[in-house]
Design a protein around this motif. Structure first.
Motif, PDB file in Angstrom:
ATOM      1  N   ARG A 374       0.820  -1.217   0.000  1.00  0.00           N
ATOM      2  CA  ARG A 374       0.000   0.000   0.000  1.00  0.00           C
ATOM      3  C   ARG A 374       0.851   1.263   0.000  1.00  0.00           C
ATOM      4  NH1 ARG A 374      -5.380  -1.029   1.217  1.00  0.00           N
ATOM      5  NH2 ARG A 374      -5.816  -3.108   2.075  1.00  0.00           N
ATOM      6  N   TYR A 375       1.954   1.243   0.743  1.00  0.00           N
ATOM      7  CA  TYR A 375       2.780   2.448   0.888  1.00  0.00           C
ATOM      8  C   TYR A 375       4.046   2.363   0.046  1.00  0.00           C
ATOM      9  CZ  TYR A 375      -0.399   3.604   4.649  1.00  0.00           C
ATOM     10  OH  TYR A 375      -1.529   3.901   5.369  1.00  0.00           O
ATOM     11  N   ASN A 376       3.963   1.668  -1.079  1.00  0.00           N
ATOM     12  CA  ASN A 376       5.095   1.547  -1.994  1.00  0.00           C
ATOM     13  C   ASN A 376       4.933   2.538  -3.133  1.00  0.00           C
ATOM     14  OD1 ASN A 376       7.405   0.360  -3.327  1.00  0.00           O
ATOM     15  ND2 ASN A 376       6.930  -1.500  -2.148  1.00  0.00           N
ATOM     16  N   CYS A 377       5.840   2.476  -4.067  1.00  0.00           N
ATOM     17  CA  CYS A 377       5.787   3.321  -5.254  1.00  0.00           C
ATOM     18  C   CYS A 377       5.643   2.441  -6.489  1.00  0.00           C
ATOM     19  CB  CYS A 377       7.065   4.171  -5.382  1.00  0.00           C
ATOM     20  SG  CYS A 377       7.436   5.176  -3.918  1.00  0.00           S
ATOM     21  N   GLU A 378       5.024   2.981  -7.516  1.00  0.00           N
ATOM     22  CA  GLU A 378       4.859   2.206  -8.740  1.00  0.00           C
ATOM     23  C   GLU A 378       6.225   1.828  -9.296  1.00  0.00           C
ATOM     24  OE1 GLU A 378       2.425   2.382 -12.977  1.00  0.00           O
ATOM     25  OE2 GLU A 378       2.356   4.067 -11.575  1.00  0.00           O
ATOM     26  N   PRO A 393      14.330 -18.281  14.458  1.00  0.00           N
ATOM     27  CA  PRO A 393      13.505 -18.086  13.264  1.00  0.00           C
ATOM     28  C   PRO A 393      13.266 -16.595  13.038  1.00  0.00           C
ATOM     29  CG  PRO A 393      12.510 -19.657  14.792  1.00  0.00           C
ATOM     30  CD  PRO A 393      13.609 -18.978  15.532  1.00  0.00           C
ATOM     31  N   VAL A 394      13.357 -16.177  11.777  1.00  0.00           N
ATOM     32  CA  VAL A 394      13.241 -14.763  11.438  1.00  0.00           C
ATOM     33  C   VAL A 394      12.360 -14.612  10.201  1.00  0.00           C
ATOM     34  CG1 VAL A 394      14.467 -12.678  10.737  1.00  0.00           C
ATOM     35  CG2 VAL A 394      15.500 -14.224  12.408  1.00  0.00           C
ATOM     36  N   VAL A 395      11.469 -13.630  10.239  1.00  0.00           N
ATOM     37  CA  VAL A 395      10.685 -13.215   9.072  1.00  0.00           C
ATOM     38  C   VAL A 395      11.049 -11.771   8.773  1.00  0.00           C
ATOM     39  CG1 VAL A 395       8.377 -12.724   8.163  1.00  0.00           C
ATOM     40  CG2 VAL A 395       8.765 -14.795   9.483  1.00  0.00           C
ATOM     41  N   VAL A 396      11.421 -11.500   7.520  1.00  0.00           N
ATOM     42  CA  VAL A 396      11.845 -10.163   7.110  1.00  0.00           C
ATOM     43  C   VAL A 396      10.990  -9.718   5.939  1.00  0.00           C
ATOM     44  CG1 VAL A 396      13.736  -8.730   6.279  1.00  0.00           C
ATOM     45  CG2 VAL A 396      14.206 -10.615   7.867  1.00  0.00           C
ATOM     46  N   VAL A 397      10.449  -8.492   6.047  1.00  0.00           N
ATOM     47  CA  VAL A 397       9.694  -7.884   4.944  1.00  0.00           C
ATOM     48  C   VAL A 397      10.373  -6.575   4.593  1.00  0.00           C
ATOM     49  CG1 VAL A 397       7.471  -6.955   4.186  1.00  0.00           C
ATOM     50  CG2 VAL A 397       7.534  -8.943   5.700  1.00  0.00           C
ATOM     51  N   ALA A 398      10.918  -6.521   3.371  1.00  0.00           N
ATOM     52  CA  ALA A 398      11.629  -5.327   2.903  1.00  0.00           C
ATOM     53  C   ALA A 398      10.903  -4.757   1.692  1.00  0.00           C
ATOM     54  CB  ALA A 398      13.072  -5.673   2.544  1.00  0.00           C
ATOM     55  N   ASP A 399      10.823  -3.423   1.623  1.00  0.00           N
ATOM     56  CA  ASP A 399      10.164  -2.790   0.474  1.00  0.00           C
ATOM     57  C   ASP A 399      10.957  -1.588   0.017  1.00  0.00           C
ATOM     58  OD1 ASP A 399       9.071  -0.162   1.607  1.00  0.00           O
ATOM     59  OD2 ASP A 399       8.196  -1.574   3.021  1.00  0.00           O
ATOM     60  N   SER A 400      10.613  -1.110  -1.165  1.00  0.00           N
ATOM     61  CA  SER A 400      11.275   0.059  -1.753  1.00  0.00           C
ATOM     62  C   SER A 400      10.360   1.267  -1.709  1.00  0.00           C
ATOM     63  CB  SER A 400      11.662  -0.249  -3.207  1.00  0.00           C
ATOM     64  OG  SER A 400      10.503  -0.570  -3.970  1.00  0.00           O
ATOM     65  N   GLY A 401       9.509   1.331  -0.666  1.00  0.00           N
ATOM     66  CA  GLY A 401       8.514   2.396  -0.577  1.00  0.00           C
ATOM     67  C   GLY A 401       9.090   3.732  -0.178  1.00  0.00           C
ATOM     68  N   ARG A 402       8.181   4.611   0.277  1.00  0.00           N
ATOM     69  CA  ARG A 402       8.571   5.996   0.571  1.00  0.00           C
ATOM     70  C   ARG A 402       9.377   6.121   1.854  1.00  0.00           C
ATOM     71  NH1 ARG A 402       3.201   6.177  -0.916  1.00  0.00           N
ATOM     72  NH2 ARG A 402       2.508   6.395   1.236  1.00  0.00           N
ATOM     73  N   GLY A 403       9.328   5.086   2.694  1.00  0.00           N
ATOM     74  CA  GLY A 403      10.066   5.159   3.947  1.00  0.00           C
ATOM     75  C   GLY A 403       9.288   5.883   5.021  1.00  0.00           C
ATOM     76  N   ILE A 404       9.792   5.793   6.239  1.00  0.00           N
ATOM     77  CA  ILE A 404       9.114   6.388   7.394  1.00  0.00           C
ATOM     78  C   ILE A 404      10.051   7.391   8.055  1.00  0.00           C
ATOM     79  CG2 ILE A 404       7.987   5.915   9.608  1.00  0.00           C
ATOM     80  CD1 ILE A 404       7.602   3.032   8.622  1.00  0.00           C
ATOM     81  N   PRO A 405       9.611   8.633   8.289  1.00  0.00           N
ATOM     82  CA  PRO A 405      10.464   9.609   8.979  1.00  0.00           C
ATOM     83  C   PRO A 405      10.896   9.091  10.344  1.00  0.00           C
ATOM     84  CG  PRO A 405       8.526  10.682   8.021  1.00  0.00           C
ATOM     85  CD  PRO A 405       8.328   9.207   7.881  1.00  0.00           C
TER      86      PRO A 405
END
Length: 475
Positions: A374-378, A393-405
């Motif tokens: 939802r908060y990503n970029c096209e 055990p580790v779950v990682v979710v990485a995105d190239s979105g706008r980021g968070i201040p």
């Protein structure tokens, strides 16, 4: 001065009068009042039950007598003459013609009686063959019970009897009520005095002048501390509930207003035919948003209740869950949404089986990935993976979105918090997804870490405790 003035510390009569009641007296008053109320309530309820049973018994008796009268009058053309043999002082007997005119009544002058066709029991008997009714008399305090049957010639015989109403029955039992209440109060007074004195004695024995009043009553300190902590917890919980209610109201107000507006345009014929599908689609989207919101609220309510009660069974059973399979399934389900947003979602990792609640772990991964889309970029990406790092055990979710201040990173897991509130309606979502993630992680003993930078995306890592890891699905 050889004589030093002294201050009289003995409490005056007025000061003693202004003191609040002692703890022992409060115990006594509370027990006595509650016992008196309970005794009165039990007796009142008993009177009501007795009155109801009396009415039922009287109704059954009248039904039997009606059947006897009908059998006796079957085929008889002199019904009035025969009815006089059934007349009694307690039971009222009335013969009514098929048109409602009263032909006979053993307690009233038929010439002065109105047409009875509108009486419920008469109308029912004329239609079905038998009728029944009960009517309360507000002036006399009695309940009139009626039973009626239709004869072979079309006339109706009605039998009636009066029974004490509920208030009359209670008045009759008032002396008994007062007697029992007084006896209960006396018994409770003796018992409460004994119990209160024993409970309050250790506290009364504390000497206020003692510089160390708890040398012999150290067990009171943790109790007082626990009570103080619970008071603070209750205040915090009350504040959280008020804020949560306010936020839910705000979140529901917008979609409801949109639905109402679109529906009114369609209802009043203002919307053009070609615009109706657009308005219907708006109604569907807003209703879907409210459904998601309600589902998330229910999930959070279960999580809150489980945390308060310590009963994890409210959320389902604990069983082996393959996190790698979970992230792959979530990525598959979110692929259409990612494609519509112009975002690529991929799932990687290795088999990683933990003990947990399948539904909650699926919610955790789904909400993280859904939020990243939802908060990503096209043209951006979302990568979700499950693996084992340093035996955990580790779950990682990485995105190239706008980021968070940086200033807002500590608030993103709060309920209804959105980084960009102005775009919240455009991106959708309920604002509760990351709050569910936080509670689900806490329930599984997992740690949440967030690494984000404006314009460079966000990475959220969920690290489960090492003891939650199992080697095989069958273990």
């Amino acid at each position: 001065m050889s004589d030093m003035a002294t201050t009289d510390t003995t409490p005056t009569k007025d000061a003693r009068a202004r003191r609040p009641p002692s703890l022992a007296r409060r115990f006594f008053v509370a027990l006595a009042v509650l016992s008196a109320i309970a005794a009165a309530a039990v007796l009142v309820c008993s009177s009501l039950i007795y009155q109801s049973a009396s009415v039922d018994d009287a109704g059954k008796m009248l039904e039997r007598e009606c059947r006897i009268v009908r059998s006796a009058l079957s085929g008889s053309d002199v019904g009035v003459m025969r009815l006089t043999s059934f007349a009694s002082q307690d039971v009222r007997v009335t013969l009514v013609a098929s048109d409602g005119n009263v032909l006979y009544d053993n307690q009233n002058n038929v010439a002065e009686m109105p047409n009875h066709a509108d009486r419920p029991e008469i109308a029912q008997a004329l239609q079905t063959g038998a009728g029944a009714a009960e009517r309360d008399s507000e002036t006399s305090g009695y309940v009139s019970i009626y039973r009626a049957v239709r004869l072979s010639n079309g006339n109706v015989v009605r039998l009636a009897v009066d029974r004490d109403g509920a208030m009359t029955a209670i008045k009759h039992d008032m002396l008994l009520v007062c007697t029992v209440v007084a006896a209960v109060v006396l018994l409770c007074w003796a018992a409460s005095r004994l119990v209160a004195d024993r409970l309050v004695a250790p506290i009364d024995a504390i000497d206020p002048a003692d510089p160390e009043p708890h040398s012999s009553y150290v067990e009171l300190e943790p109790l007082i501390e626990r009570i103080s902590d619970q008071v603070e917890e209750l205040r915090g919980a009350d504040l959280m509930r008020r804020e949560f209610t306010s936020n839910v109201t705000h979140e529901l107000k917008t979609p409801l207003s949109s639905i109402q507006g679109a529906a009114e345009l369609i209802r009043d014929g203002i919307a053009r035919p070609e615009d109706v599908p657009e308005f219907a689609g708006r109604i569907y989207d807003e209703a879907h948003h409210m459904t998601e919101l309600v589902n998330d609220i229910l999930t959070l309510s279960k999580l809150d209740e489980s945390e308060r009660s310590g009963d994890q069974s409210l959320l389902g059973s604990v069983e082996p869950v393959d996190l790698d399979r979970t992230v792959s399934e979530v990525a598959r389900r979110l692929a259409p949404a990612a494609e519509a947003a112009g975002v690529e979602i991929t799932a990687t990792g290795e088999s990683c089986v933990v003990r947990g609640m399948p539904h909650l772990l699926d919610e955790l991964v789904y909400n993280l990935c859904d939020n990243a889309i939802r908060y990503n970029c096209e043209g951006g990406f979302v990568d979700v993976s499950a693996r084992i790092e340093d035996g955990r055990p580790v779950v990682v979710v990485a995105d190239s979105g706008r980021g968070i201040p940086a200033a807002q990173q500590g608030k993103v897991f709060e309920r209804f918090y959105r980084v960009d509130a102005s775009r919240s309606r455009d991106t959708g979502g309920t604002g509760l997804g990351l709050a569910i993630v936080k509670h689900a992680a806490m329930l599984h003993g997992a740690e949440l870490t967030l690494d984000s930078e404006e314009g460079r995306g966000t990475t959220i890592c969920v690290r489960f405790p090492a003891e939650s890891l199992v080697s095989t699905l069958g273990e």
